[in-house]
Design a protein around this motif. Structure first.
Motif, short mmCIF file in Angstrom:
data_model
loop_
_atom_site.label_atom_id
_atom_site.label_comp_id
_atom_site.label_asym_id
_atom_site.label_seq_id
_atom_site.Cartn_x
_atom_site.Cartn_y
_atom_site.Cartn_z
N VAL A 147 42.54 12.36 48.21
CA VAL A 147 41.33 12.87 48.16
C VAL A 147 40.10 11.72 48.29
CG1 VAL A 147 39.60 14.50 47.52
CG2 VAL A 147 42.02 15.45 47.91
N TYR A 148 40.39 11.12 47.16
CA TYR A 148 39.32 10.30 46.70
C TYR A 148 39.51 9.08 47.65
CZ TYR A 148 37.18 11.27 42.28
OH TYR A 148 36.36 11.96 41.38
N ALA A 149 40.49 8.61 48.27
CA ALA A 149 40.49 7.42 49.04
C ALA A 149 40.24 7.77 50.44
CB ALA A 149 42.08 6.94 49.26
N THR A 150 40.40 9.00 50.89
CA THR A 150 40.08 9.32 52.17
C THR A 150 39.02 10.24 52.54
OG1 THR A 150 41.25 11.41 52.13
CG2 THR A 150 42.64 9.26 52.88
N LEU A 151 38.46 10.92 51.50
CA LEU A 151 37.10 11.71 51.48
C LEU A 151 35.83 11.06 50.63
CD1 LEU A 151 38.72 15.21 51.44
CD2 LEU A 151 37.62 14.32 53.20
#
Length: 241
Positions: A147-151
């Motif tokens: 979630v952090y890496a892609t959003l």
């Protein structure tokens, strides 16, 4: 012809190298965890060899796509010493850093398999409690890290707009790897509803402790170590109107 860069042992002290090694360990760990875990899962599934092979292949396809995407900006998301040496031969990574990556990837593989070995072999109830907790920590860490890496990460680049899809894919891979062992519930709300309606609360606390610890750690680590923040001075009072 590409020039192979040797690099120096001093690279290990550079912040960008340290960040890359940490991320490469994380994404390789979860690649191995889901990949080997899915193979272990087939032992609990009915079906012929072709079905089992397709199951394992699908799990690998899902987790490889997600983990490469999650690690791409910081480490390149190699996951594989063969990929690392290929990029080294092309001059994209130094020989010295390639060796660091190899060590990193092998350690991540050993750590993931050690955890899976415990997951598949516990016997007494307390072992079961803690095994399912660790399993919940892992699957939720991988989920929130994705979630952090892609959003969340403002420098997600080519991943812009792909976050929801990639998050869904990592959930699918986690279920395929951990479902038969712990249920792979990455969402306490998902666990709470069925427990309340059915009245079955056996080991329910595990499905809160594991996800909350794993998710919290992933958010804390990614937010504080991998997101590059640009300082923007606050407007003065008289300029705020």
């Amino acid at each position: 012809m590409a020039k192979i860069a040797i690099g120096s042992i001093g690279e290990i002290t550079k912040p960008n190298c340290i960040q890359a090694l940490v991320v490469e360990f994380i994404v390789t760990f979860f690649f191995i965890f889901a990949g080997v875990g899915s193979a272990m899962t087939t032992e609990k599934l009915a079906g012929n060899e072709v079905v089992r092979l397709l199951f394992v292949a699908l799990a690998h396809a899902l987790v490889v796509g997600v983990m490469i995407s999650a690690g791409f900006r910081i480490s390149g998301g190699h996951l594989n010493p063969a990929v690392t040496i290929g990029l080294c031969a092309g001059g994209h990574i130094t020989v010295v850093r390639s060796l660091f990556y190899w060590i990193d990837q092998l350690l991540a593989s050993v750590a993931a398999c050690a955890l899976l070995n415990n997951t598949g072999s516990y016997t007494c109830s307390w072992d079961g409690f803690f095994t399912r907790c660790y399993n919940g920590d892992c699957v939720d860490f991988s989920l929130i890290f994705t979630v952090y890496a892609t959003l969340v990460d403002p420098k997600k680049g080519f991943l812009e707009g792909l976050g929801p899809l990639l998050t869904g894919l990592v959930v699918g891979a986690n279920i395929m790897a951990g479902g038969p062992f712990s249920g792979a519930s990455m969402n306490p709300a998902r666990s709470f509803g069925p427990a309340l309606v059915s009245g079955v609360w056996t080991d329910h606390w595990v499905y809160w402790v594991g996800p909350l610890i794993g998710g919290g750690l992933a958010g804390l680590i990614y937010e504080n170590f991998f997101i590059v923040k640009t300082h923007v001075p606050l407007a003065r009072d008289e300029e705020a109107y």
